[in-house]
Design a protein around this motif. Sequence first.
Motif, PDB file in Angstrom:
ATOM      1  N   HIS A   1     -77.345  32.786   4.534  1.00 13.87           N
ATOM      2  CA  HIS A   1     -77.475  34.161   4.018  1.00 13.87           C
ATOM      3  C   HIS A   1     -78.787  34.323   3.265  1.00 13.87           C
ATOM      4  CE1 HIS A   1     -76.323  38.080   2.492  1.00 13.87           C
ATOM      5  NE2 HIS A   1     -76.563  37.662   1.260  1.00 13.87           N
TER       6      HIS A   1
ATOM      7  N   LYS B   1     -74.405  23.883   1.854  1.00 17.42           N
ATOM      8  CA  LYS B   1     -73.849  23.987   3.213  1.00 17.42           C
ATOM      9  C   LYS B   1     -74.431  25.215   3.919  1.00 17.42           C
ATOM     10  CE  LYS B   1     -69.443  21.626   2.440  1.00 17.42           C
ATOM     11  NZ  LYS B   1     -67.967  21.702   2.584  1.00 17.42           N
TER      12      LYS B   1
ATOM     13  N   PHE C   1     -73.505  28.911   3.303  1.00 10.95           N
ATOM     14  CA  PHE C   1     -74.036  29.607   2.125  1.00 10.95           C
ATOM     15  C   PHE C   1     -75.557  29.800   2.220  1.00 10.95           C
ATOM     16  CE2 PHE C   1     -70.287  27.204   0.589  1.00 10.95           C
ATOM     17  CZ  PHE C   1     -69.497  28.279   0.225  1.00 10.95           C
ATOM     18  N   SER C   2     -76.264  28.763   2.689  1.00 11.86           N
ATOM     19  CA  SER C   2     -77.732  28.829   2.706  1.00 11.86           C
ATOM     20  C   SER C   2     -78.263  29.803   3.751  1.00 11.86           C
ATOM     21  CB  SER C   2     -78.317  27.441   2.947  1.00 11.86           C
ATOM     22  OG  SER C   2     -77.917  26.922   4.195  1.00 11.86           O
TER      23      SER C   2
ATOM     24  N   TYR D   1     -72.338  21.515  -2.971  1.00 12.03           N
ATOM     25  CA  TYR D   1     -71.455  22.257  -2.068  1.00 12.03           C
ATOM     26  C   TYR D   1     -72.156  23.489  -1.504  1.00 12.03           C
ATOM     27  CZ  TYR D   1     -67.292  24.711  -0.381  1.00 12.03           C
ATOM     28  OH  TYR D   1     -66.372  25.353   0.404  1.00 12.03           O
ATOM     29  N   LEU D   2     -72.968  24.149  -2.331  1.00 15.39           N
ATOM     30  CA  LEU D   2     -73.628  25.388  -1.907  1.00 15.39           C
ATOM     31  C   LEU D   2     -74.792  25.157  -0.948  1.00 15.39           C
ATOM     32  CD1 LEU D   2     -73.620  27.437  -5.241  1.00 15.39           C
ATOM     33  CD2 LEU D   2     -72.124  27.716  -3.250  1.00 15.39           C
TER      34      LEU D   2
END
Length: 297
Positions: free
Chosen positions: A286, A280, A283-284, A277-278
């Motif tokens: 940043h 995506k 999130f990536s 999920y992370l």
Amino acid sequence: MRSAVTVIGILILALMVVFAARWARTLPAVQDFLTTYPGHSTLPENTPKGFPAWMGWQHYLNMFFLVLVVRTGLQVRSEKRPPGYWKPKKNSFFSPKGNTPSKVSLSQWLHQVLDVLWVANGAVFIALLAATGHWMRIVPTSWDVFPNIVSTAVQYASLHWPTENGWVHYNALQMVAYFLIVYVAAPLAILTGWRMSTWWPAKATTLNRIYPMEVARGLHFPVMLFFVGFTLVHVFLVFFTGALRNLNHIYSSRDIVDWWGLVIFLASLLLIAVGWYLTKPVFSTHLATRMGDVTKN
């Protein structure tokens, strides 16, 4: 229609293989062969047994990173319009000295980040295999591995599977499969991935001619498919050859049958789902901005 015909053809071929193997096992010569070569190769006398705790951690981290590496790799391969682009800072980790920073998709950047973590974990794993002697469990050291491969294949094909004793040794097919994954497929994935990455020395004219991009691209995807195929077969055999014992071997370092290995395995799947999920872009992105410049185009 073509897919249905293909599936039916594969099923018919599989049934033919099963019937042929079961018929072969009725022959006295084949029975004698299977008795002489039960399916596992001779190991050195000092080969360690069992699964130490470090191997469980390495196994899980490898699974975690591999799933995310495959996910992001497929994104790089399939996306027509990336969610954004990333350009490394000059003379930074992702753009070594002498390279002109090149812009890549956010998916490729994340793929490279995960590659670094996967390779680092693999390097530790190989070092520990060498230091502890556990390499002897997955590296063939006797010529009898070849007839035992045939024996194991016949046993699997006939649906009378070889006796499993993974705490002590793998069967010959498992040994060779692990050897290929660790010492052949993984280095090949690294070498082909490096050629397509921002780390490759773009100005090395001779090296570029010796190792063209097209070769790396032609090999990288089939290697990924090999990893995926191995993983599917591996998971299938873990669950259909004594799931609780097998999961305890690698997740709790014990040769017993209880539920703890399964509980830890299910918890590990939850962590992988979180990692999935992370990945995506929301999130990536940043994290990407801390390592370079992120743009829409």
